[in-house]
Design a protein around this motif. Sequence first.
Motif, PDB file in Angstrom:
ATOM      1  N   GLY A 373       0.807  -1.214   0.000  1.00 33.74           N
ATOM      2  CA  GLY A 373       0.000   0.000   0.000  1.00 33.74           C
ATOM      3  C   GLY A 373       0.837   1.259   0.000  1.00 33.74           C
ATOM      4  O   GLY A 373       0.451   2.274  -0.576  1.00 33.74           O
ATOM      5  N   TYR A 374       1.985   1.201   0.628  1.00 36.78           N
ATOM      6  CA  TYR A 374       2.860   2.373   0.681  1.00 36.78           C
ATOM      7  C   TYR A 374       3.644   2.579  -0.615  1.00 36.78           C
ATOM      8  O   TYR A 374       3.831   3.710  -1.063  1.00 36.78           O
ATOM      9  CB  TYR A 374       3.852   2.232   1.836  1.00 36.78           C
ATOM     10  CG  TYR A 374       3.301   2.582   3.191  1.00 36.78           C
ATOM     11  CD1 TYR A 374       2.679   3.802   3.427  1.00 36.78           C
ATOM     12  CD2 TYR A 374       3.393   1.684   4.260  1.00 36.78           C
ATOM     13  CE1 TYR A 374       2.172   4.134   4.668  1.00 36.78           C
ATOM     14  CE2 TYR A 374       2.892   2.004   5.516  1.00 36.78           C
ATOM     15  CZ  TYR A 374       2.283   3.228   5.712  1.00 36.78           C
ATOM     16  OH  TYR A 374       1.781   3.553   6.941  1.00 36.78           O
ATOM     17  N   PHE A 375       4.115   1.486  -1.202  1.00 33.71           N
ATOM     18  CA  PHE A 375       5.066   1.620  -2.306  1.00 33.71           C
ATOM     19  C   PHE A 375       4.524   1.201  -3.661  1.00 33.71           C
ATOM     20  O   PHE A 375       5.212   1.348  -4.670  1.00 33.71           O
ATOM     21  CB  PHE A 375       6.337   0.815  -1.983  1.00 33.71           C
ATOM     22  CG  PHE A 375       7.020   1.282  -0.731  1.00 33.71           C
ATOM     23  CD1 PHE A 375       7.675   2.495  -0.701  1.00 33.71           C
ATOM     24  CD2 PHE A 375       6.964   0.520   0.425  1.00 33.71           C
ATOM     25  CE1 PHE A 375       8.288   2.939   0.460  1.00 33.71           C
ATOM     26  CE2 PHE A 375       7.572   0.953   1.594  1.00 33.71           C
ATOM     27  CZ  PHE A 375       8.234   2.170   1.611  1.00 33.71           C
ATOM     28  N   GLY A 376       3.305   0.684  -3.736  1.00 33.43           N
ATOM     29  CA  GLY A 376       2.692   0.411  -5.026  1.00 33.43           C
ATOM     30  C   GLY A 376       3.285  -0.808  -5.708  1.00 33.43           C
ATOM     31  O   GLY A 376       4.338  -1.321  -5.326  1.00 33.43           O
ATOM     32  N   GLY A 377       2.578  -1.268  -6.750  1.00 31.55           N
ATOM     33  CA  GLY A 377       2.992  -2.490  -7.430  1.00 31.55           C
ATOM     34  C   GLY A 377       4.274  -2.369  -8.217  1.00 31.55           C
ATOM     35  O   GLY A 377       5.085  -3.280  -8.244  1.00 31.55           O
ATOM     36  N   ALA A 378       4.504  -1.242  -8.887  1.00 32.11           N
ATOM     37  CA  ALA A 378       5.659  -1.133  -9.776  1.00 32.11           C
ATOM     38  C   ALA A 378       6.957  -0.919  -9.014  1.00 32.11           C
ATOM     39  O   ALA A 378       8.017  -1.387  -9.427  1.00 32.11           O
ATOM     40  CB  ALA A 378       5.431   0.017 -10.760  1.00 32.11           C
ATOM     41  N   LEU A 379       6.922  -0.217  -7.897  1.00 33.16           N
ATOM     42  CA  LEU A 379       8.130   0.155  -7.173  1.00 33.16           C
ATOM     43  C   LEU A 379       8.631  -0.950  -6.252  1.00 33.16           C
ATOM     44  O   LEU A 379       9.845  -1.121  -6.070  1.00 33.16           O
ATOM     45  CB  LEU A 379       7.854   1.417  -6.351  1.00 33.16           C
ATOM     46  CG  LEU A 379       9.010   2.015  -5.539  1.00 33.16           C
ATOM     47  CD1 LEU A 379      10.134   2.452  -6.455  1.00 33.16           C
ATOM     48  CD2 LEU A 379       8.508   3.192  -4.709  1.00 33.16           C
TER      49      LEU A 379
END
Length: 453
Positions: A373-379
């Motif tokens: 949730g904090y860093f997203g799927g791509a990162l």
Amino acid sequence: MSNGAKRIFLALSGMLLSLGAVSFTAAPGAAAATSVPVVADAWEKSPVYVDPAASDQLSGADADAIAEKIEDADKPVFVAVLPADFPRQDLFQKLRTETGVTGVYGIRLGDAFDAKADRRVLSEAAVSNLVTTYGDVADTKSQLNAFVDQAVKDARGSAPDSWGGAGSGDGVNAGALVGVGAVLVVGGGAAYAMVRRNRRRRAEEQRAALEKLRVVVDEDITAYGEELDRLDFHPAEAGADDAMRADYERALDSYEKAKSFMAAARRPEQVRAVTQSIEDGRFSLARLAARREGGPLPERRAPCFFDPRHGPSVKDAQWAPPGGTERTVPVCSADATRLADGEEPMSRTVATDSGERRPYWEAGPAYGPWAGGYFGGALLPGLLVGTMLGGMMASPAYAADYGAGYGDFGGGAGAGYEGGDYSGSDFDAGDYGGGFGGGDFGGGGGGDFGGGF
């Protein structure tokens, strides 16, 4: 769900159940929906929503039949019938953000029709062809039935858990029921008992993982609430303008959303929505601080990798976990200074199964949804490469236990959001651009759709 399995399931469930699909329609005298959240809330419970002001276009019985068709197909297809004066600007993008589910979205707005979809679920060409083929059908019932018939054939993925279908932690897993039904038909009582045991074991494991996450997330929510309490801002204070008040309102809304999402969470992957809301709120606070100080507005950056409670990162720095390869991570100013001085960053530690506290990337698989949730799927994959958590998330079995949608951890089951996954606002806005409000989406039957309506 295959046709054969579906027939078995329906034959068995027909002896026990008499409830049909539920669509969100209302009596003609009911108040009309006036906002995107109303539609999104209805879609959480049923794939078909008919606005009260448009109830003359599709009857409740017809809406129920379309909803049942979508649910029987177990596909992430959403349909709405809205009045012509429903706000059109960026409608699809707003609905997709609010609903948060990777899927196919078809909207009848007055006499106009258009559809959009996440490309992982349905290609842009397929969506365009559906709109071109069915966009000119004048009768709403015929149009939506034809659209849904083809969309459920073409769409990838499965229905979201909130409809009570496959994978729901609180309800009955439809796929498991089909298997149970087939076993009962041939008299396999032992196999039935094994299915029940496996389902109970999986549910217990998910509950245990969620409770472990709950401790960490509650700490995050509390820390964010304390930030709001310390904020010396009043909307009516001298110098406050509309932009400041909007940032402040978004920060407060994020806090309430985080608490609400956590209270409603029933599976580990649903925690992603909580931490994403907190991250959104902290960015709003950073914008508010910049406006009050008269400085430039901050760019949208990921939170500090070492502890998201540090707030949005201010730069990227090189870092390597013990025994691991170096990678670029987003850091706050304090951790950037520590790294530059050769010191250890102030890392977020969490409890492991052994009871000791370790940095979250060394603490086990349950913390993937929290970090996602904090860093997203791509990162996320690049940040966690070579760590214990990153290695676990690369396993094909990880998505079954903790949800998919964390990015490409090796192309397995968890690589990217699949149809029916909750991704929140982590989606390609290009898939939902144009449409009702002007844009360049081809196809359609007239009106405001670029290249079409």
